[in-house]
Design a protein around this motif. Structure first.
Motif, PDB file in Angstrom:
ATOM      1  N   GLN A 178       0.831  -1.210   0.000  1.00  8.86           N
ATOM      2  CA  GLN A 178       0.000   0.000   0.000  1.00  8.86           C
ATOM      3  C   GLN A 178       0.862   1.255   0.000  1.00  8.86           C
ATOM      4  OE1 GLN A 178      -2.369  -0.886   3.438  1.00  8.86           O
ATOM      5  NE2 GLN A 178      -4.018  -1.816   2.238  1.00  8.86           N
ATOM      6  N   HIS A 179       2.014   1.186   0.687  1.00 12.58           N
ATOM      7  CA  HIS A 179       2.943   2.330   0.689  1.00 12.58           C
ATOM      8  C   HIS A 179       3.436   2.604  -0.726  1.00 12.58           C
ATOM      9  CE1 HIS A 179       6.102   5.050   2.029  1.00 12.58           C
ATOM     10  NE2 HIS A 179       6.950   4.362   1.280  1.00 12.58           N
ATOM     11  N   TYR A 180       3.782   1.554  -1.460  1.00 13.41           N
ATOM     12  CA  TYR A 180       4.224   1.731  -2.848  1.00 13.41           C
ATOM     13  C   TYR A 180       3.092   2.272  -3.720  1.00 13.41           C
ATOM     14  CZ  TYR A 180       8.753  -0.591  -2.276  1.00 13.41           C
ATOM     15  OH  TYR A 180      10.035  -0.909  -1.903  1.00 13.41           O
ATOM     16  N   LEU A 181       1.884   1.784  -3.504  1.00 17.28           N
ATOM     17  CA  LEU A 181       0.742   2.273  -4.285  1.00 17.28           C
ATOM     18  C   LEU A 181       0.519   3.761  -4.037  1.00 17.28           C
ATOM     19  CD1 LEU A 181      -1.761  -0.702  -3.794  1.00 17.28           C
ATOM     20  CD2 LEU A 181      -0.648  -0.023  -5.944  1.00 17.28           C
ATOM     21  N   GLN A 182       0.617   4.160  -2.788  1.00 16.33           N
ATOM     22  CA  GLN A 182       0.431   5.570  -2.450  1.00 16.33           C
ATOM     23  C   GLN A 182       1.522   6.441  -3.069  1.00 16.33           C
ATOM     24  OE1 GLN A 182       0.348   5.503   1.810  1.00 16.33           O
ATOM     25  NE2 GLN A 182      -1.648   4.471   1.912  1.00 16.33           N
ATOM     26  N   SER A 196       7.614 -12.658  -5.542  1.00 12.07           N
ATOM     27  CA  SER A 196       6.623 -13.724  -5.349  1.00 12.07           C
ATOM     28  C   SER A 196       5.193 -13.200  -5.368  1.00 12.07           C
ATOM     29  CB  SER A 196       6.874 -14.454  -4.030  1.00 12.07           C
ATOM     30  OG  SER A 196       6.548 -13.631  -2.934  1.00 12.07           O
ATOM     31  N   LEU A 197       5.018 -11.878  -5.368  1.00  7.91           N
ATOM     32  CA  LEU A 197       3.670 -11.319  -5.434  1.00  7.91           C
ATOM     33  C   LEU A 197       3.132 -11.375  -6.860  1.00  7.91           C
ATOM     34  CD1 LEU A 197       3.803  -8.202  -3.069  1.00  7.91           C
ATOM     35  CD2 LEU A 197       3.169 -10.566  -2.547  1.00  7.91           C
ATOM     36  N   THR A 198       1.832 -11.254  -6.968  1.00  2.73           N
ATOM     37  CA  THR A 198       1.151 -11.314  -8.252  1.00  2.73           C
ATOM     38  C   THR A 198       0.274 -10.077  -8.410  1.00  2.73           C
ATOM     39  OG1 THR A 198      -0.837 -12.406  -7.402  1.00  2.73           O
ATOM     40  CG2 THR A 198       1.036 -13.833  -7.983  1.00  2.73           C
ATOM     41  N   PRO A 199      -0.213  -9.817  -9.627  1.00  3.14           N
ATOM     42  CA  PRO A 199      -1.161  -8.707  -9.802  1.00  3.14           C
ATOM     43  C   PRO A 199      -2.380  -8.829  -8.890  1.00  3.14           C
ATOM     44  CG  PRO A 199      -0.340  -9.410 -11.928  1.00  3.14           C
ATOM     45  CD  PRO A 199       0.180 -10.410 -10.923  1.00  3.14           C
ATOM     46  N   ALA A 200      -2.796 -10.083  -8.602  1.00  6.08           N
ATOM     47  CA  ALA A 200      -3.941 -10.282  -7.709  1.00  6.08           C
ATOM     48  C   ALA A 200      -3.638  -9.793  -6.304  1.00  6.08           C
ATOM     49  CB  ALA A 200      -4.324 -11.769  -7.690  1.00  6.08           C
ATOM     50  N   ASP A 201      -2.397  -9.972  -5.848  1.00  8.42           N
ATOM     51  CA  ASP A 201      -2.005  -9.479  -4.528  1.00  8.42           C
ATOM     52  C   ASP A 201      -2.035  -7.956  -4.487  1.00  8.42           C
ATOM     53  OD1 ASP A 201      -1.384 -12.037  -3.308  1.00  8.42           O
ATOM     54  OD2 ASP A 201       0.386 -12.077  -4.590  1.00  8.42           O
ATOM     55  N   VAL A 202      -1.506  -7.340  -5.527  1.00 13.04           N
ATOM     56  CA  VAL A 202      -1.488  -5.876  -5.580  1.00 13.04           C
ATOM     57  C   VAL A 202      -2.910  -5.331  -5.576  1.00 13.04           C
ATOM     58  CG1 VAL A 202      -0.762  -3.857  -6.902  1.00 13.04           C
ATOM     59  CG2 VAL A 202       0.736  -5.863  -6.763  1.00 13.04           C
ATOM     60  N   GLU A 203      -3.771  -5.978  -6.324  1.00  9.97           N
ATOM     61  CA  GLU A 203      -5.170  -5.535  -6.369  1.00  9.97           C
ATOM     62  C   GLU A 203      -5.847  -5.738  -5.012  1.00  9.97           C
ATOM     63  OE1 GLU A 203      -8.497  -3.747  -7.596  1.00  9.97           O
ATOM     64  OE2 GLU A 203      -6.560  -3.827  -8.641  1.00  9.97           O
ATOM     65  N   ALA A 204      -5.510  -6.823  -4.323  1.00  7.66           N
ATOM     66  CA  ALA A 204      -6.076  -7.058  -2.995  1.00  7.66           C
ATOM     67  C   ALA A 204      -5.635  -5.961  -2.031  1.00  7.66           C
ATOM     68  CB  ALA A 204      -5.636  -8.430  -2.475  1.00  7.66           C
ATOM     69  N   ALA A 205      -4.381  -5.533  -2.134  1.00 12.44           N
ATOM     70  CA  ALA A 205      -3.878  -4.446  -1.285  1.00 12.44           C
ATOM     71  C   ALA A 205      -4.604  -3.153  -1.623  1.00 12.44           C
ATOM     72  CB  ALA A 205      -2.382  -4.272  -1.477  1.00 12.44           C
ATOM     73  N   ARG A 206      -4.874  -2.931  -2.890  1.00 13.97           N
ATOM     74  CA  ARG A 206      -5.563  -1.731  -3.326  1.00 13.97           C
ATOM     75  C   ARG A 206      -7.001  -1.717  -2.766  1.00 13.97           C
ATOM     76  NH1 ARG A 206      -3.821   0.940  -7.766  1.00 13.97           N
ATOM     77  NH2 ARG A 206      -3.008  -1.006  -8.680  1.00 13.97           N
ATOM     78  N   ARG A 207      -7.665  -2.852  -2.832  1.00 11.87           N
ATOM     79  CA  ARG A 207      -9.038  -2.946  -2.317  1.00 11.87           C
ATOM     80  C   ARG A 207      -9.062  -2.751  -0.807  1.00 11.87           C
ATOM     81  NH1 ARG A 207      -9.352  -7.529  -5.724  1.00 11.87           N
ATOM     82  NH2 ARG A 207      -9.253  -8.849  -3.854  1.00 11.87           N
ATOM     83  N   ALA A 208      -8.058  -3.326  -0.098  1.00  9.57           N
ATOM     84  CA  ALA A 208      -8.018  -3.203   1.351  1.00  9.57           C
ATOM     85  C   ALA A 208      -7.815  -1.747   1.758  1.00  9.57           C
ATOM     86  CB  ALA A 208      -6.886  -4.083   1.914  1.00  9.57           C
ATOM     87  N   ALA A 209      -7.033  -1.017   0.986  1.00 11.92           N
ATOM     88  CA  ALA A 209      -6.800   0.389   1.309  1.00 11.92           C
ATOM     89  C   ALA A 209      -8.053   1.220   1.088  1.00 11.92           C
ATOM     90  CB  ALA A 209      -5.657   0.946   0.452  1.00 11.92           C
ATOM     91  N   ALA A 210      -8.850   0.834   0.118  1.00  7.33           N
ATOM     92  CA  ALA A 210     -10.064   1.586  -0.204  1.00  7.33           C
ATOM     93  C   ALA A 210     -11.230   1.228   0.708  1.00  7.33           C
ATOM     94  CB  ALA A 210     -10.463   1.347  -1.657  1.00  7.33           C
ATOM     95  N   ALA A 211     -11.133   0.078   1.381  1.00  9.84           N
ATOM     96  CA  ALA A 211     -12.250  -0.389   2.220  1.00  9.84           C
ATOM     97  C   ALA A 211     -12.418   0.504   3.454  1.00  9.84           C
ATOM     98  CB  ALA A 211     -11.999  -1.830   2.642  1.00  9.84           C
TER      99      ALA A 211
END
Length: 211
Positions: A178-182, A196-211
């Protein structure tokens, strides 16, 4: 990463380059000059040599690479301080034993007792540039095998980062991504940091930040 997993970790030179974000040419030069060497080097044929880097090798590699990227820090500077730490202060493997920091063109070292060498000013001037070894460790840990079915899942694990949310199958905190996304990083750039992360992980982090 558990000690048993660390002991089992061994990755080839191409993945080591990716982790440290250095070229193969630079990796070979550091090996030839004795700065960072793989624990396993076996020549299978005249044109095929296998090189494997274990956890400690990777820790040394990433620390050197990060120091080298700091403005004003040369390879000669790094070699000089490592030679001093070995010859004058008795450290056998300083890149594994100590914490390093930079301020301007200077490199500082934190010893096991918590004291710093080379810093005549208050510690906060140095601490802004301390290499975060826990994050380095997480980056290395991310190279371990991961169950593909865990991609995109967030969990809490007792004893891992204070039970903060992490991506399933890893020790990588959701907050790190989330820090990198910000900061404006896209998914590809984040995955380069944590292979080892995937696009799905990044998207999950993005959704968690928006929740």
């Amino acid at each position: 990463m558990a000690e048993a997993t660390r002991d089992m970790l061994a990755i080839p030179d191409k993945r080591a380059c990716k982790l440290a974000r250095v070229s193969m040419r630079r990796l070979r030069y550091w090996e030839q000059t004795g700065l960072v060497r793989p624990s396993v080097k076996r020549q299978l044929s005249p044109r095929n040599t296998v090189r494997l880097y274990n956890f400690e090798d990777l820790l040394e590699l990433v620390v050197v690479a990060e120091l080298r990227r700091r403005p004003g820090i040369s390879l000669q500077d790094i070699r000089a301080i490592l030679d001093h730490l070995r010859q004058r202060q008795g450290y056998e493997v300083p890149l594994r034993e100590l914490r390093f920091a930079t301020h301007g063109n200077d490199i500082y070292v934190q010893h096991p007792d918590g004291s710093w060498s080379g810093d005549p000013r208050p510690h906060q001037l140095v601490l802004q540039q301390v290499l975060k070894l826990d994050l380095v460790s997480d980056r290395i840990s991310s190279l371990a095998e991961r169950d593909p079915s865990t991609a995109g899942k967030i969990v809490r694990r007792r004893g891992v980062h204070g039970s903060d949310p992490v991506f399933a199958g890893t020790r990588i905190t959701v907050a790190s991504v989330q820090h990198y996304l910000q900061a404006g990083y896209d998914a590809q750039a984040i995955i380069e940091e944590y292979p080892s992360l995937t696009p799905a992980d990044v998207e999950a982090a993005r959704r968690a930040a928006a929740a």
